[in-house]
Design a protein around this motif. Structure first.
Motif, PDB file in Angstrom:
ATOM      1  N   VAL A   1       0.867  -1.421   0.033  1.00  0.00           N
ATOM      2  CA  VAL A   1       0.098   0.061   0.060  1.00  0.00           C
ATOM      3  C   VAL A   1       0.859   1.261   0.205  1.00  0.00           C
ATOM      4  CG1 VAL A   1      -1.908  -1.234   1.217  1.00  0.00           C
ATOM      5  CG2 VAL A   1      -0.156   0.030   2.588  1.00  0.00           C
ATOM      6  N   TYR A   2       0.323   2.298  -0.442  1.00  0.00           N
ATOM      7  CA  TYR A   2       0.759   3.812  -0.401  1.00  0.00           C
ATOM      8  C   TYR A   2       0.454   4.254   1.126  1.00  0.00           C
ATOM      9  CZ  TYR A   2       2.527   4.012  -5.234  1.00  0.00           C
ATOM     10  OH  TYR A   2       3.353   3.952  -6.236  1.00  0.00           O
TER      11      TYR A   2
ATOM     12  N   ILE B   1       6.661   1.600   5.787  1.00  0.00           N
ATOM     13  CA  ILE B   1       6.290   0.998   4.268  1.00  0.00           C
ATOM     14  C   ILE B   1       7.357   1.210   3.307  1.00  0.00           C
ATOM     15  CG2 ILE B   1       3.938   0.963   4.774  1.00  0.00           C
ATOM     16  CD1 ILE B   1       3.779   3.205   2.979  1.00  0.00           C
ATOM     17  N   THR B   2       8.413   2.095   3.671  1.00  0.00           N
ATOM     18  CA  THR B   2       9.816   2.249   2.655  1.00  0.00           C
ATOM     19  C   THR B   2      10.690   1.392   3.081  1.00  0.00           C
ATOM     20  OG1 THR B   2      10.662   3.729   4.201  1.00  0.00           O
ATOM     21  CG2 THR B   2       9.047   4.847   2.747  1.00  0.00           C
ATOM     22  N   ALA B   3      10.456   0.483   3.796  1.00  0.00           N
ATOM     23  CA  ALA B   3      11.407  -0.600   4.275  1.00  0.00           C
ATOM     24  C   ALA B   3      11.713  -1.742   3.185  1.00  0.00           C
ATOM     25  CB  ALA B   3      10.961  -1.228   5.612  1.00  0.00           C
ATOM     26  N   LYS B   4      12.728  -2.306   3.223  1.00  0.00           N
ATOM     27  CA  LYS B   4      13.217  -3.319   2.293  1.00  0.00           C
ATOM     28  C   LYS B   4      12.176  -4.456   2.485  1.00  0.00           C
ATOM     29  CE  LYS B   4      18.089  -2.428   2.109  1.00  0.00           C
ATOM     30  NZ  LYS B   4      19.568  -3.353   2.312  1.00  0.00           N
TER      31      LYS B   4
ATOM     32  N   LYS C   1      -3.789   9.768  -2.742  1.00  0.00           N
ATOM     33  CA  LYS C   1      -4.364   8.434  -3.220  1.00  0.00           C
ATOM     34  C   LYS C   1      -5.725   8.073  -2.364  1.00  0.00           C
ATOM     35  CE  LYS C   1      -0.697   6.422  -5.230  1.00  0.00           C
ATOM     36  NZ  LYS C   1      -0.882   5.821  -6.452  1.00  0.00           N
ATOM     37  N   ASP C   2      -5.970   8.675  -1.441  1.00  0.00           N
ATOM     38  CA  ASP C   2      -7.356   8.360  -0.537  1.00  0.00           C
ATOM     39  C   ASP C   2      -8.391   9.422  -1.046  1.00  0.00           C
ATOM     40  OD1 ASP C   2      -6.106   6.116   0.614  1.00  0.00           O
ATOM     41  OD2 ASP C   2      -5.338   7.383   2.166  1.00  0.00           O
ATOM     42  N   VAL C   3      -8.055  10.502  -1.642  1.00  0.00           N
ATOM     43  CA  VAL C   3      -9.238  11.305  -1.924  1.00  0.00           C
ATOM     44  C   VAL C   3      -9.185  11.734  -3.135  1.00  0.00           C
ATOM     45  CG1 VAL C   3     -10.345  13.483  -0.947  1.00  0.00           C
ATOM     46  CG2 VAL C   3      -9.168  12.042   0.691  1.00  0.00           C
TER      47      VAL C   3
END
Length: 563
Positions: A100-101, A259-262, A435-437
């Motif tokens: 997810v973003y 969420i930027t982790a490898k 992304k959500d709106v």
């Protein structure tokens, strides 16, 4: 400040901005701009998480919080380690699997589009407001040092960090946070060392701790249960657990860091280590505030730490100010003498020591009461400034005590801490609103170049919005408390939505949508009527969503049976 201090300050800030622009150059897609191509190792994730949470408010306001209220604020973090474990078990695997973003993308898969949008809007509103407060914190410094209007410094502070945030996105943010945090920790540790070194001759670390303890500033653990007490072990463990669970598990400003982790392992290591080191770090920062109280027990303290506000009182009410100053001079001389007498007798444990400590506490109370009267007089003078001087206590020490060069570096530190959290917040706000709106209601899917342009425009728009909020932050008192109160008004219902999504598979989107709205209304009502302290709002909000959702499910089942 001296020319050397100005040189240190400007060179440090320019170096970070240039580094951020350089490291974030060449962005070509949203995958890179919003998620740094998912290439961050665990230590970058850890620093990003800590830097996002530890804003300038932490380093500017926390010592003042301990100076006025003691160290019991540290209990606010006691629920954090347990929350990190729950997030690593439940939240991270889901977010990583769905790639997810934003955290709220999952809610559309689990419930429906309107639940995703509602949760996103709750986040956008709360995080947008708190980011404005985070911009205001370092603006105080410029305003105080340069004697400039606070509204002008809000624009300067928020505008400078927008340069590398707008250009470089998540990659620039992650790498500048690494540089910023290393400078911050080193400088704060050195400031603590200089605080002890500047104590009167013969007064060491143990003496300062002893004096801080006798003044009640080392109240790290308070076990008495009270619904309205802001900081005790119960509100910290329970309310702090729910707040940390919501903040690190559902607030995009934090989710966007891990969420930027490898991979899962790097994301989990970053979060778990944050749970281990955050409490000791916050303890050390608060300890500086307690030691500052000991410092000003032994040396002359100002009648009011916000010098500009007090100067306004002197100009508008000179006779009243003269009365205050005479009383302050007498009390301060008595307070300093009693402090030194206590340290001279502390090894004796004699009846005279007990009496002196009682006199010391009585004088401390009188000093506090005088401070309250001065503060009330300033607030009644309709001077457009902060309601308290809590945020100026550490700043006053830095300006009037530390050596040339160190003052500029410490001012730079407060800027860097602010930039680390604000840049991450702006990136998460842009990701969420886009992304959500925005894209949800756009029929055509844009290409990579167009979507990247939208991301940058959203970043710019949120930067302008946050600067606007900073213009109204002057009346919020302790900034570190204001940010946490604001978060507690919204985090509970947001967390409740995710808990229902994870653990109550039978509940539908329409059900949880209505439950979330009712829960938010309930939280605001509880806060408005001052029924409990703010940390409990997180528990109430999360529980309310679950309860209202369960009631709704029973209602629909009963309706189905009757039909």
């Amino acid at each position: 400040m001296s020319n050397i201090d100005w040189t240190v300050l400007i060179c440090t800030l320019v170096a970070v901005v240039v580094y951020g622009v350089f490291i974030g150059r060449g962005q070509k897609s949203n995958e890179s701009y919003l998620k740094a191509d998912n290439k961050m190792p665990w230590y970058i994730v850890l620093i990003g998480i800590m830097a996002t949470q530890a804003s300038a408010i932490t380093f500017l306001s926390a010592p003042g919080q301990a100076y006025t209220d003691g160290m019991r604020f540290v209990q606010y973090y006691f629920g954090l380690p347990l929350a990190m474990i729950v997030i690593c078990i439940t939240f991270i695997p889901i977010f990583q699997r769905l790639n997810v973003y934003t955290a709220y993308e999952y809610l559309e898969n689990r419930f429906d589009k309107k639940t995703r949008v509602l949760t996103s809007l709750l986040f956008l509103f709360s995080r947008g407001l708190s980011t404005g407060i985070s911009i205001y914190a370092p603006s105080i410094i410029l305003s105080s040092v340069l004697n400039w209007n606070i509204y002008l410094t809000n624009v300067l502070t928020g505008g400078i960090l927008l340069i590398y945030t707008y250009v470089g996105g998540a990659k620039a943010i992650a790498h500048t946070q690494k540089l910023q945090f290393l400078i911050i920790l080193g400088t704060m540790a050195f400031a603590g060392y200089l605080l002890i070194q500047n104590m009167p001759n013969g007064i060491g670390f143990k003496d300062a701790l002893y004096l801080a303890g006798k003044s009640g500033k080392l109240n790290v653990i308070t076990t008495e249960f009270d619904w309205k007490d802001k900081y005790n072990i119960w509100s910290g463990l329970i309310g702090g657990f729910f707040l940390a669970l919501s903040y690190f598990g559902t607030d995009q400003s934090q989710v966007g860091r891990y969420i930027t982790a490898k991979d899962n392992t790097n994301a989990k290591m970053g979060l778990l280590l944050n749970g281990l080191v955050k409490i000791p770090m916050q303890f050390a920062i608060l300890l500086i505030g307690a030691l500052l109280f000991a410092f000003f027990s032994l040396k002359p303290a100002p009648i009011y730490f916000n010098e500009r506000s007090y100067q306004h009182l002197k100009e508008t009410q000179p006779e009243q100010a003269a009365v205050f100053e005479k009383e302050h001079q007498d009390l301060q001389a008595k307070f300093n003498a009693e402090s030194k007498e206590i340290l001279q007798m502390k090894e004796t444990q004699s009846p005279q020591l007990t009496k002196t400590i009682q006199d010391f506490k009585s004088t401390q109370t009188q000093v506090k009461e005088l401070h309250g009267r001065v503060e009330e007089a300033i607030n009644n003078s309709n001077y457009n400034a902060e309601k308290t001087d809590t945020n100026y206590i550490f700043l006053y020490f830095v300006k009037n005590t530390l050596p040339v060069g160190m003052i500029g570096l410490l001012f730079a530190v407060i800027f860097l801490a602010s930039w680390g959290s604000i840049s991450a917040a702006l990136n998460s706000l842009a990701a969420c609103s886009l992304k959500d709106v925005h894209l949800i209601f756009k029929k055509e899917i844009p290409d990579d170049a167009t979507e990247l342009k939208y991301s940058r425009l959203h970043t710019l728009a949120w930067g302008i919005f946050s600067i606007g909020v900073a213009m109204f932050a002057t009346q919020m008192g302790s900034l570190i408390e204001a940010v946490n109160v604001l978060g507690s008004l919204f985090y509970g219902p947001i967390l409740g939505i995710f808990l229902v999504a994870f653990y109550y598979k039978k509940i539908t989107g329409s059900n949880v949508f209505i439950a979330a709205i009712l829960s938010e209304i309930a939280v605001i009502a509880v806060y408005q009527f001052d029924i409990v302290s703010f940390l409990w709002l997180n528990v109430i909000g999360a529980a309310a969503v679950i309860i209202f959702s369960a009631i709704g499910l029973l209602f629909y089942k009963q309706k189905a049976v009757n039909s």
